[in-house]
Design a protein around this motif. Structure first.
Motif, PDB file in Angstrom:
ATOM      1  N   ALA A  24     -20.422  -0.007  -1.555  1.00  0.00           N
ATOM      2  CA  ALA A  24     -19.700   1.000  -2.338  1.00  0.00           C
ATOM      3  C   ALA A  24     -19.511   2.279  -1.524  1.00  0.00           C
ATOM      4  O   ALA A  24     -18.434   2.892  -1.550  1.00  0.00           O
ATOM      5  CB  ALA A  24     -20.453   1.298  -3.633  1.00  0.00           C
ATOM      6  N   LEU A  25     -20.544   2.685  -0.775  1.00  0.00           N
ATOM      7  CA  LEU A  25     -20.425   3.872   0.068  1.00  0.00           C
ATOM      8  C   LEU A  25     -19.382   3.658   1.164  1.00  0.00           C
ATOM      9  O   LEU A  25     -18.582   4.555   1.462  1.00  0.00           O
ATOM     10  CB  LEU A  25     -21.777   4.211   0.700  1.00  0.00           C
ATOM     11  CG  LEU A  25     -22.844   4.802  -0.218  1.00  0.00           C
ATOM     12  CD1 LEU A  25     -24.123   5.057   0.570  1.00  0.00           C
ATOM     13  CD2 LEU A  25     -22.362   6.097  -0.862  1.00  0.00           C
ATOM     14  N   ALA A  26     -19.391   2.465   1.769  1.00  0.00           N
ATOM     15  CA  ALA A  26     -18.411   2.166   2.813  1.00  0.00           C
ATOM     16  C   ALA A  26     -16.996   2.165   2.241  1.00  0.00           C
ATOM     17  O   ALA A  26     -16.056   2.658   2.871  1.00  0.00           O
ATOM     18  CB  ALA A  26     -18.731   0.819   3.461  1.00  0.00           C
ATOM     19  N   ALA A  27     -16.833   1.616   1.021  1.00  0.00           N
ATOM     20  CA  ALA A  27     -15.518   1.612   0.376  1.00  0.00           C
ATOM     21  C   ALA A  27     -15.049   3.041   0.096  1.00  0.00           C
ATOM     22  O   ALA A  27     -13.869   3.372   0.281  1.00  0.00           O
ATOM     23  CB  ALA A  27     -15.576   0.809  -0.919  1.00  0.00           C
ATOM     24  N   PHE A  28     -15.975   3.892  -0.346  1.00  0.00           N
ATOM     25  CA  PHE A  28     -15.633   5.300  -0.581  1.00  0.00           C
ATOM     26  C   PHE A  28     -15.201   5.972   0.717  1.00  0.00           C
ATOM     27  O   PHE A  28     -14.215   6.725   0.750  1.00  0.00           O
ATOM     28  CB  PHE A  28     -16.835   6.032  -1.178  1.00  0.00           C
ATOM     29  CG  PHE A  28     -16.684   7.532  -1.200  1.00  0.00           C
ATOM     30  CD1 PHE A  28     -15.842   8.144  -2.110  1.00  0.00           C
ATOM     31  CD2 PHE A  28     -17.383   8.320  -0.294  1.00  0.00           C
ATOM     32  CE1 PHE A  28     -15.693   9.530  -2.125  1.00  0.00           C
ATOM     33  CE2 PHE A  28     -17.245   9.699  -0.300  1.00  0.00           C
ATOM     34  CZ  PHE A  28     -16.399  10.309  -1.220  1.00  0.00           C
ATOM     35  N   LEU A  30     -13.913   4.560   3.413  1.00  0.00           N
ATOM     36  CA  LEU A  30     -12.616   4.044   3.853  1.00  0.00           C
ATOM     37  C   LEU A  30     -11.481   4.636   3.016  1.00  0.00           C
ATOM     38  O   LEU A  30     -10.421   4.993   3.550  1.00  0.00           O
ATOM     39  CB  LEU A  30     -12.604   2.519   3.767  1.00  0.00           C
ATOM     40  CG  LEU A  30     -13.501   1.797   4.782  1.00  0.00           C
ATOM     41  CD1 LEU A  30     -13.480   0.298   4.534  1.00  0.00           C
ATOM     42  CD2 LEU A  30     -13.062   2.097   6.206  1.00  0.00           C
ATOM     43  N   ALA A  31     -11.701   4.755   1.700  1.00  0.00           N
ATOM     44  CA  ALA A  31     -10.691   5.377   0.839  1.00  0.00           C
ATOM     45  C   ALA A  31     -10.483   6.838   1.229  1.00  0.00           C
ATOM     46  O   ALA A  31      -9.350   7.341   1.246  1.00  0.00           O
ATOM     47  CB  ALA A  31     -11.114   5.268  -0.626  1.00  0.00           C
ATOM     48  N   THR A  32     -11.585   7.509   1.560  1.00  0.00           N
ATOM     49  CA  THR A  32     -11.497   8.903   1.998  1.00  0.00           C
ATOM     50  C   THR A  32     -10.692   9.028   3.281  1.00  0.00           C
ATOM     51  O   THR A  32      -9.846   9.915   3.425  1.00  0.00           O
ATOM     52  CB  THR A  32     -12.911   9.475   2.221  1.00  0.00           C
ATOM     53  OG1 THR A  32     -13.640   9.413   1.001  1.00  0.00           O
ATOM     54  CG2 THR A  32     -12.847  10.916   2.692  1.00  0.00           C
ATOM     55  N   ILE A  33     -10.938   8.116   4.222  1.00  0.00           N
ATOM     56  CA  ILE A  33     -10.229   8.156   5.501  1.00  0.00           C
ATOM     57  C   ILE A  33      -8.731   7.964   5.296  1.00  0.00           C
ATOM     58  O   ILE A  33      -7.906   8.667   5.891  1.00  0.00           O
ATOM     59  CB  ILE A  33     -10.796   7.078   6.443  1.00  0.00           C
ATOM     60  CG1 ILE A  33     -12.216   7.461   6.871  1.00  0.00           C
ATOM     61  CG2 ILE A  33      -9.907   6.909   7.671  1.00  0.00           C
ATOM     62  CD1 ILE A  33     -12.991   6.314   7.460  1.00  0.00           C
ATOM     63  N   ILE A  34      -8.364   7.005   4.434  1.00  0.00           N
ATOM     64  CA  ILE A  34      -6.944   6.774   4.156  1.00  0.00           C
ATOM     65  C   ILE A  34      -6.304   8.034   3.574  1.00  0.00           C
ATOM     66  O   ILE A  34      -5.195   8.436   3.961  1.00  0.00           O
ATOM     67  CB  ILE A  34      -6.777   5.583   3.193  1.00  0.00           C
ATOM     68  CG1 ILE A  34      -7.204   4.287   3.889  1.00  0.00           C
ATOM     69  CG2 ILE A  34      -5.326   5.474   2.714  1.00  0.00           C
ATOM     70  CD1 ILE A  34      -7.256   3.089   2.967  1.00  0.00           C
ATOM     71  N   PHE A  35      -7.014   8.675   2.647  1.00  0.00           N
ATOM     72  CA  PHE A  35      -6.492   9.916   2.059  1.00  0.00           C
ATOM     73  C   PHE A  35      -6.355  11.013   3.110  1.00  0.00           C
ATOM     74  O   PHE A  35      -5.355  11.738   3.148  1.00  0.00           O
ATOM     75  CB  PHE A  35      -7.411  10.390   0.933  1.00  0.00           C
ATOM     76  CG  PHE A  35      -7.090  11.781   0.447  1.00  0.00           C
ATOM     77  CD1 PHE A  35      -6.009  12.007  -0.395  1.00  0.00           C
ATOM     78  CD2 PHE A  35      -7.857  12.859   0.854  1.00  0.00           C
ATOM     79  CE1 PHE A  35      -5.700  13.287  -0.825  1.00  0.00           C
ATOM     80  CE2 PHE A  35      -7.561  14.145   0.426  1.00  0.00           C
ATOM     81  CZ  PHE A  35      -6.475  14.358  -0.415  1.00  0.00           C
TER      82      PHE A  35
END
Length: 255
Positions: A24-28, A30-35
């Protein structure tokens, strides 16, 4: 269970719940990086600045929880990943602190370091990512350098160079420079610009060659031998080639 004990179980455990938490932390991340990559094209937008603040606070909370759960909070606080997170938080909160801190935006993508660190904790020992770990790490370093360099080019040239009008121009210049293609349609201005171009070529080419070397070298699995500590083993290794211990490396069913 006390909050601190709960945090330690989530961060330092080895059960399925810990695995899901790290995923879940890794997914967060990665989503942050895309943003962060997407938002670089819309600097100054109130909506983007609001999201920057929300993400910055979220990362700050996770950072505090990670330090609290660490066996050595002082050591964790001064680790490279923590320092990278502090810089990222500062860059995300720069609009609140004032325009004088806006230059910190160029360091946002250091969050990639923490994302892959967390991902490595959740992967199977002998899976695809373990077999290609060096290639993925080299690609991650190259991506960080590419996007940070793009931001440096943009921030340093946009006021003095009409050829660098936006991040696309800066990205195009960075890619053509570090791959030594060099079409010459965009050049950096001033002595600082020339020094920056030289640094892009020297460091960028080195990272690019490192990626090629990692991709072409024979695949190894990173699995620490309990007896001698050797980490690199052949994909189909049964025994440690140094001490002979049976390894029992996890795989995906391939022989």
């Amino acid at each position: 269970m006390k909050l601190i004990d709960r945090l330690r179980a989530l961060y330092r455990g080895d059960d399925e719940e810990t695995r899901r938490f790290h995923l879940a932390l890794a997914a967060f991340d990665l989503a942050t990086i895309i943003f962060l990559i997407a938002s670089s094209f819309y600097q100054g937008s109130p909506a983007v600045e609001a999201m920057d603040a929300v993400i910055g606070v979220a990362i700050l909370i996770e950072l505090a929880a990670r330090i609290a759960a660490s066996r050595s909070p002082r050591r964790e606080f001064f680790s490279p990943f923590t320092i990278a997170d502090v810089i990222v938080v500062a860059s995300l909160l720069a609009p609140i602190l004032g325009e004088g801190f806006a230059f910190l935006r160029i360091l946002r993508l250091l969050r990639l370091l923490n994302a892959y660190k967390l991902f490595r904790k959740t992967r199977p020992a002998g899976g695809y990512f373990a077999r290609n770990d060096r290639t993925i790490v080299a690609a991650t370093h190259l991506a960080i350098f590419l996007f940070v360099s793009t931001a440096v080019v943009y921030e340093s040239q946009r006021r003095i160079n009409d050829q660098i009008a936006n991040y696309v121009d800066a990205f195009y210049y960075t890619v053509t420079t570090l791959t030594t293609t060099g079409y010459g349609d965009i050049t950096l201005k001033g002595h600082a610009g020339r020094l920056l171009a030289a640094a892009l070529m020297i460091i960028g080419v080195s990272l690019f060659l490192r990626l090629i070397h990692a991709a072409l070298r024979p695949n190894k699995v990173e699995f620490k031998c309990p007896d001698c500590g050797l980490k690199d083993h052949d994909i189909d290794a049964v025994h440690c080639k140094t001490c002979g211990r049976i390894l029992n490396i996890e795989d995906e069913g391939a022989v």
